[in-house]
Design a protein around this motif. Structure first.
Motif, PDB file in Angstrom:
ATOM      1  N   PRO A  19      30.944 -31.604  20.290  1.00 53.16           N
ATOM      2  CA  PRO A  19      30.238 -30.487  19.652  1.00 53.16           C
ATOM      3  C   PRO A  19      31.143 -29.255  19.573  1.00 53.16           C
ATOM      4  N   THR A  20      30.977 -28.478  18.512  1.00 47.83           N
ATOM      5  CA  THR A  20      31.820 -27.305  18.320  1.00 47.83           C
ATOM      6  C   THR A  20      30.979 -26.042  18.215  1.00 47.83           C
ATOM      7  N   ARG A  21      31.614 -24.939  18.521  1.00 43.37           N
ATOM      8  CA  ARG A  21      31.050 -23.606  18.339  1.00 43.37           C
ATOM      9  C   ARG A  21      32.159 -22.740  17.754  1.00 43.37           C
ATOM     10  N   VAL A  22      31.784 -21.680  17.111  1.00 38.67           N
ATOM     11  CA  VAL A  22      32.759 -20.716  16.604  1.00 38.67           C
ATOM     12  C   VAL A  22      32.533 -19.390  17.317  1.00 38.67           C
ATOM     13  N   VAL A  23      33.561 -18.918  17.963  1.00 42.33           N
ATOM     14  CA  VAL A  23      33.571 -17.566  18.523  1.00 42.33           C
ATOM     15  C   VAL A  23      34.693 -16.838  17.793  1.00 42.33           C
ATOM     16  N   GLU A  24      34.305 -16.035  16.806  1.00 40.45           N
ATOM     17  CA  GLU A  24      35.310 -15.346  16.014  1.00 40.45           C
ATOM     18  C   GLU A  24      36.088 -14.351  16.868  1.00 40.45           C
ATOM     19  N   HIS A  25      37.289 -14.053  16.398  1.00 41.01           N
ATOM     20  CA  HIS A  25      38.158 -13.121  17.107  1.00 41.01           C
ATOM     21  C   HIS A  25      37.434 -11.807  17.422  1.00 41.01           C
ATOM     22  N   GLY A  26      37.847 -11.203  18.487  1.00 40.01           N
ATOM     23  CA  GLY A  26      37.453  -9.848  18.820  1.00 40.01           C
ATOM     24  C   GLY A  26      38.704  -9.125  19.284  1.00 40.01           C
ATOM     25  N   VAL A  27      38.914  -7.922  18.809  1.00 42.04           N
ATOM     26  CA  VAL A  27      40.108  -7.175  19.214  1.00 42.04           C
ATOM     27  C   VAL A  27      39.721  -5.801  19.736  1.00 42.04           C
ATOM     28  N   VAL A  28      40.574  -5.275  20.585  1.00 39.72           N
ATOM     29  CA  VAL A  28      40.397  -3.914  21.084  1.00 39.72           C
ATOM     30  C   VAL A  28      40.593  -2.964  19.905  1.00 39.72           C
ATOM     31  N   ASP A  29      39.668  -2.059  19.730  1.00 40.74           N
ATOM     32  CA  ASP A  29      39.739  -1.113  18.628  1.00 40.74           C
ATOM     33  C   ASP A  29      40.851  -0.098  18.881  1.00 40.74           C
ATOM     34  N   PRO A  30      41.906  -0.096  18.054  1.00 39.04           N
ATOM     35  CA  PRO A  30      42.971   0.892  18.238  1.00 39.04           C
ATOM     36  C   PRO A  30      42.591   2.272  17.713  1.00 39.04           C
ATOM     37  N   GLY A  31      41.428   2.373  17.095  1.00 37.19           N
ATOM     38  CA  GLY A  31      40.975   3.642  16.532  1.00 37.19           C
ATOM     39  C   GLY A  31      41.399   3.807  15.085  1.00 37.19           C
ATOM     40  N   TYR A  32      40.720   4.690  14.397  1.00 37.75           N
ATOM     41  CA  TYR A  32      41.069   4.985  13.007  1.00 37.75           C
ATOM     42  C   TYR A  32      42.344   5.811  13.017  1.00 37.75           C
ATOM     43  N   ARG A  33      43.409   5.269  12.454  1.00 37.21           N
ATOM     44  CA  ARG A  33      44.705   5.953  12.474  1.00 37.21           C
ATOM     45  C   ARG A  33      45.312   6.092  11.090  1.00 37.21           C
ATOM     46  N   TYR A  34      44.627   5.643  10.096  1.00 39.05           N
ATOM     47  CA  TYR A  34      45.206   5.588   8.752  1.00 39.05           C
ATOM     48  C   TYR A  34      45.578   6.958   8.215  1.00 39.05           C
ATOM     49  N   SER A  35      46.833   7.065   7.769  1.00 34.79           N
ATOM     50  CA  SER A  35      47.247   8.243   7.010  1.00 34.79           C
ATOM     51  C   SER A  35      47.691   7.823   5.612  1.00 34.79           C
ATOM     52  N   GLY A  36      48.263   6.625   5.504  1.00 35.85           N
ATOM     53  CA  GLY A  36      48.735   6.143   4.210  1.00 35.85           C
ATOM     54  C   GLY A  36      49.779   7.041   3.584  1.00 35.85           C
TER      55      GLY A  36
END
Length: 196
Positions: A19-36
């Protein structure tokens, strides 16, 4: 129970009767940093030279003529890339670029894509493996047409306001789907199932 990190993996790997299950990735939020602030595309590929076709490294010359592409990752310098800075520096440098380009052909879902979305970057991705499901339309552009990908990278690099808008949508999607609270709750559920 066999736990997969994506629905793509669950679909493509034959686990027989397990039997299988899916546990999608979870990552530590680095915060909104976008400047572009830099009108470039950021790409993160580890061992881009060795894993060339798998990681879409072979597509970079077809895309590089349209906008500057800054390649990060292990051994990136071997193919003319920026290098492999520590993660906190990598996040800062990625977020300075206008768009995140994900040319990966065959990795179920690269964590760098999820991290870019968390940073608030708009995403242009090859429509393979889990990427079409991970990147909602309002967050970027996903296609198997390399010319269409190049056109979208050019468009977002030229339109900083649109890039920022799509990046905010990418961040919202990433926080909802790939945040640690959901990830830990899913694992708690799997572990509870295993021990009872």
């Amino acid at each position: 129970i066999l736990v997969h990190v994506t629905h793509f993996n669950d679909l493509f790997w034959d686990s027989g009767v397990t039997p299988t299950r899916v546990v999608e990735h979870g990552v530590v939020d680095p915060g909104y940093r976008y400047s572009g602030e830099l009108p470039h595309a950021a790409v993160v590929i580890n061992e881009a030279r060795r894993r060339a076709r798998v990681t879409g490294t072979d597509l970079l010359p077809r895309l590089n003529g349209h906008v500057p592409i800054d390649l990060f990752g292990m051994d990136a310098a071997a193919v003319g890339g920026v290098g492999d800075p520590p993660q906190h520096e990598l996040h800062r440098e990625m977020a300075r670029r206008r768009v995140y380009l994900h040319p990966i052909r065959w990795t179920s879902l690269g964590l760098s894509l999820i991290e870019a979305m968390h940073l608030g970057m708009p995403v242009v991705a090859l429509a393979t493996t889990e990427a079409p499901d991970a990147v909602p339309p309002q967050a970027g552009f996903v296609s198997t047409n390399v010319e269409a990908l190049a056109a979208e990278v050019r468009r977002l690099v030229a339109d900083r306001e649109e890039a920022q808008k799509r990046g905010r949508a990418a961040r919202d999607a990433a926080l909802e789907r790939y945040g640690l609270d959901r990830f830990l709750a899913d694992w708690d559920s799997v572990l509870e199932e295993v021990v009872t």
